[in-house]
Motif scaffolding. Structure first.
Motif: not given
Length: 335
Positions: A17-18, A27-31, A46-51, A58-60
Motif C-alpha cells: 500500500s505504501r 488504495v482502498l485497504g481492508i483488514d 495504518l497510522a503510517e499510511l494515513a500520513t 481503510f475499512k475494517q
C-alpha cells in the motif's frame, strides 16, 4: 489506478500500500484487524499510511464474511486487487485449523467472487512456498508437484491456487498467484523467527532454534517482495489461449517470489547477534510438526516474464530490520 488491498494492516499489505501510494495510485485497504498478533502494530502501520496523504482509505471488515464484505465494498470502485490477507502461520494451523478454513478458503473464494462480479483488470494473490511440502528437490520450481502439504496452512494455499485456476478458466479473470518464501524486514511480523530472535536477545532470554539449527531458508527482504508484487500488478497475464507454465490455458499464472538464495539459519542468527550487539544463547530443539528443513526459490519464471531481480542480501537486510526494531521499541540506548 485504484487498488483494493486486503490485509492492508499486515506486514506485506502495508508495504505494498505504501509503495502504491508513493507512486500516485489510490488504495482502498481492508483488514479484519484480528488478534493473531499484537493489534497495536497493525494500528501503527495504518497510522503510517494515513500520513501519506488522502489517497488511502481503510475499512475494517472480515473478507471471509461475504455479507459484510459486500456491504463494505458497496459503492466502492477499484481497478485491480492485491489479495494478501490470510490466516498465516504453519504452526498455528495445527492448533487452530478452523481459522484457516474460514480465512484462507472461504475468504479466498469471496475475493475471487469479487474479482469476477466487478470484472477487475487483474487480481494478484498470496500463495506460499509451504505448498512444496515434502518436496526434497532444490531449488523449488513452479513446475514441481505440490500434492504433499505438511501443514493445513500449506493445504489451504494450494487449494487457493486450484480455485483460482478454475475461476480464471471459467470466467477469464486474470489472476496471478505468488508463492512467497520467508519474507522479513522493517514492520515485520512478531510471530516470525527474526522478530522472535531479536526480541529474545534484547530481553536477555535464550532463543529457541528448531531443527537443531540445521535449517535453511530463502530469506527475502520486504522491498524485493514489494517490487515483485508491483511488477505483477502492472502486468496481468494475457488471455490469448496460449499455453502457460504448467500447461494452463487460462489467464492464471503462478510465480515463486524469493531471494533465490538458501541461507543457513545459523548465519541469520549470527547477523542478528552482530546487529543487536549481544550474543544469543541458542537452545537447540527438534523440528516442529509442519515445518520443512530447507526452502530455496527458483525464480526463473518471474525473472523471465517480468524482469524480477531481488537485490538485498541478508547481510544488508538483517541489520536494517534490527535497526527498525530498535527504533520502534525505543531501544537506541542499548546500541
Amino acid at each position: 489506478m485504484r487498488v483494493l488491498v486486503t490485509g492492508a494492516a499486515g506486514f506485506i499489505g502495508f508495504n505494498v500500500s505504501r509503495h502504491l501510494l508513493a507512486r500516485g495510485d489510490t488504495v482502498l485497504g481492508i483488514d479484519s484487524l484480528n488478534d493473531y498478533y499484537d493489534v497495536t502494530l497493525k494500528h501503527a502501520r495504518l497510522a503510517e499510511l494515513a500520513t501519506l496523504g488522502d489517497g488511502f482509505a481503510f475499512k475494517q471488515v472480515d473478507f471471509s464474511d461475504h455479507v459484510a464484505l459486500d456491504a463494505a465494498l458497496d459503492g466502492e470502485a477499484f481497478d485491480r486487487i492485491v489479495h494478501l490477507g490470510a490466516q498465516a502461520g504453519v504452526r498455528y494451523s495445527i492448533e487452530n485449523p478452523r481459522a484457516y478454513l474460514q480465512a484462507n478458503l472461504a475468504g479466498h473464494l469471496n475475493m475471487i467472487e469479487v474479482a469476477r462480479h466487478r470484472q477487475v483488470e487483474h487480481m494478484v494473490y498470496a500463495s506460499s512456498s509451504s505448498v512444496y511440502g515434502g518436496n526434497d528437490t532444490l531449488p523449488f520450481r513452479v513446475e514441481d508437484r505440490v500434492d504433499q502439504p505438511l501443514s493445513l496452512y500449506a493445504a489451504t494455499k494450494k487449494a487457493d491456487e486450484l480455485m483460482s485456476e478454475t475461476y480464471a478458466h471459467l470466467y477469464r479473470i486474470p489472476l496471478t498467484g505468488l508463492r512467497f518464501f520467508t519474507v522479513y524486514g522493517p514492520w515485520g511480523r512478531p510471530d516470525m523467527a527474526m522478530w522472535l530472535f531479536t526480541k529474545a536477545i534484547f530481553d536477555g532470554r535464550p532463543i529457541n532454534v528448531f531443527g537443531e539449527g540445521n535449517m535453511r531458508r530463502d530469506f527475502t527482504y520486504i522491498d524485493d517482495i514489494v517490487a515483485g508484487i508491483i511488477a505483477c500488478v502492472d502486468n496481468p497475464p494475457a488471455d490469448d489461449g496460449a499455453l502457460k507454465a504448467g500447461g494452463s490455458i487460462s489467464p492464471h499464472r503462478i510465480y515463486n517470489i524469493g531471494n533465490s538464495r538458501s541461507e543457513d539459519l545459523g548465519e541469520m542468527i549470527s547477523l542478528i547477534e552482530q546487529a543487536c550487539g549481544h550474543p544469543a544463547e541458542r537452545r537447540l530443539l527438534p523440528m516442529q510438526p509442519g515445518d520443512v528443513r530447507d526452502t530455496f526459490a527458483d525464480i526463473s519464471a518471474i525473472q523471465r516474464d517480468l524482469g524480477y531481480e531481488p537485490r538485498t542480501t541478508i547481510a544488508e537486510g538483517v541489520p536494517r530490520f534490527v535497526q527498525w526494531y530498535r527504533d520502534y521499541h525505543g531501544l537506541e540506548h542499548q546500541a
